[in-house]
Design a protein around this motif. Structure first.
Motif, short mmCIF file in Angstrom:
data_model
loop_
_atom_site.label_atom_id
_atom_site.label_comp_id
_atom_site.label_asym_id
_atom_site.label_seq_id
_atom_site.Cartn_x
_atom_site.Cartn_y
_atom_site.Cartn_z
N GLY A 94 0.82 -1.20 0.00
CA GLY A 94 0.00 0.00 0.00
C GLY A 94 0.86 1.25 0.00
N SER A 95 0.27 2.37 -0.37
CA SER A 95 1.04 3.61 -0.52
C SER A 95 1.63 4.11 0.80
N ASN A 96 0.96 3.91 1.92
CA ASN A 96 1.47 4.41 3.21
C ASN A 96 1.96 3.28 4.12
N TYR A 97 2.12 2.10 3.59
CA TYR A 97 2.50 0.95 4.41
C TYR A 97 3.86 1.15 5.07
N GLU A 98 4.85 1.56 4.30
CA GLU A 98 6.22 1.65 4.82
C GLU A 98 6.35 2.69 5.93
N ARG A 99 5.65 3.80 5.85
CA ARG A 99 5.83 4.85 6.84
C ARG A 99 4.88 4.73 8.04
N THR A 100 3.98 3.76 8.02
CA THR A 100 3.04 3.58 9.13
C THR A 100 3.72 2.86 10.29
N ARG A 101 3.59 3.43 11.49
CA ARG A 101 4.05 2.77 12.71
C ARG A 101 2.82 2.14 13.35
N ALA A 102 2.79 0.82 13.34
CA ALA A 102 1.59 0.08 13.72
C ALA A 102 1.35 0.08 15.23
N ASP A 103 0.06 0.07 15.59
CA ASP A 103 -0.36 -0.17 16.97
C ASP A 103 -0.61 -1.66 17.19
N ARG A 104 -1.07 -2.31 16.12
CA ARG A 104 -1.31 -3.75 16.12
C ARG A 104 -0.91 -4.31 14.77
N CYS A 105 -0.54 -5.59 14.75
CA CYS A 105 -0.20 -6.30 13.51
C CYS A 105 -1.14 -7.48 13.35
N TYR A 106 -1.78 -7.58 12.20
CA TYR A 106 -2.77 -8.64 11.96
C TYR A 106 -2.25 -9.67 10.97
N VAL A 107 -2.81 -10.88 11.08
CA VAL A 107 -2.46 -11.98 10.18
C VAL A 107 -2.85 -11.64 8.75
N ASP A 108 -4.06 -11.13 8.57
CA ASP A 108 -4.54 -10.76 7.24
C ASP A 108 -5.60 -9.67 7.37
N ALA A 109 -6.06 -9.20 6.22
CA ALA A 109 -7.04 -8.11 6.21
C ALA A 109 -8.36 -8.54 6.85
N ALA A 110 -8.73 -9.80 6.69
CA ALA A 110 -10.00 -10.28 7.27
C ALA A 110 -9.96 -10.18 8.80
N ALA A 111 -8.82 -10.49 9.40
CA ALA A 111 -8.71 -10.40 10.86
C ALA A 111 -8.82 -8.95 11.33
N ALA A 112 -8.25 -8.02 10.55
CA ALA A 112 -8.34 -6.60 10.91
C ALA A 112 -9.78 -6.10 10.77
N GLU A 113 -10.46 -6.52 9.71
CA GLU A 113 -11.86 -6.12 9.52
C GLU A 113 -12.74 -6.70 10.61
N ALA A 114 -12.42 -7.91 11.07
CA ALA A 114 -13.20 -8.53 12.14
C ALA A 114 -13.09 -7.73 13.44
N ASP A 115 -12.00 -6.97 13.61
CA ASP A 115 -11.84 -6.11 14.78
C ASP A 115 -12.45 -4.73 14.57
N GLY A 116 -13.11 -4.51 13.45
CA GLY A 116 -13.79 -3.24 13.22
C GLY A 116 -12.96 -2.19 12.50
N LEU A 117 -11.83 -2.55 11.97
CA LEU A 117 -11.01 -1.61 11.24
C LEU A 117 -11.38 -1.61 9.75
N ARG A 118 -11.02 -0.54 9.07
CA ARG A 118 -11.30 -0.49 7.63
C ARG A 118 -9.99 -0.35 6.87
N ALA A 119 -10.01 -0.78 5.61
CA ALA A 119 -8.81 -0.73 4.78
C ALA A 119 -8.48 0.70 4.41
N ALA A 120 -7.19 0.96 4.26
CA ALA A 120 -6.75 2.30 3.83
C ALA A 120 -7.09 2.47 2.35
N LYS A 121 -7.39 3.71 1.99
CA LYS A 121 -7.65 4.02 0.58
C LYS A 121 -6.29 4.23 -0.10
N HIS A 122 -6.04 3.51 -1.15
CA HIS A 122 -4.73 3.56 -1.81
C HIS A 122 -4.67 4.67 -2.83
#
Length: 122
Positions: A94-122
């Motif tokens: 993703g366009s901002n992936y490298e500069r993002t300092r994560a609060d959490r790290c997920y196995v895949d996008a489905a796991a992140a969505e299951a926690d109520g997060l939304r995908a970044a707009k690229h």
């Protein structure tokens, strides 16, 4: 004479349908094997002995849906970076992936969505 011929024809038709249904049922239900019985054979005067429970095979390693990052970087097993304050997650490439300092790290996008997060707009 015609009645007996009709009855014989109907009886053979019903027998054929019953036979076909039985064959279809047997094809779906596996036949039990000696291992499925749960009993060890014993010599004649003694009754069969119950089999001891089989040793369970080692379970496949199950990854947690998310882990804490180490210095803002995600491990290879959990590549999806998430910012909890914004509710957005970033996938590799993703366009901002490298500069993002994560609060959490997920196995895949489905796991992140299951926690109520939304995908970044690229």
């Amino acid at each position: 004479m015609r009645k007996t011929v009709k009855r014989a024809l109907i009886a053979s038709l019903v027998a054929g349908v019953v036979y076909a249904a039985l064959r279809a049922w047997r094809a779906r239900v596996p036949a039990p094997t000696r291992d499925d019985l749960g009993w060890e054979p014993a010599p004649f005067p003694f009754p069969p002995v119950p089999k001891p429970p089989a040793a369970s095979a080692p379970a496949a390693e199950v990854l947690a849906p998310w882990v804490e990052p180490v210095d803002g970087e995600c491990p290879a097993s959990h590549p999806v970076k998430a910012k909890l304050s914004s509710g957005i997650f970033h996938t590799p490439g993703g366009s901002n992936y490298e500069r993002t300092r994560a609060d959490r790290c997920y196995v895949d996008a489905a796991a992140a969505e299951a926690d109520g997060l939304r995908a970044a707009k690229h």
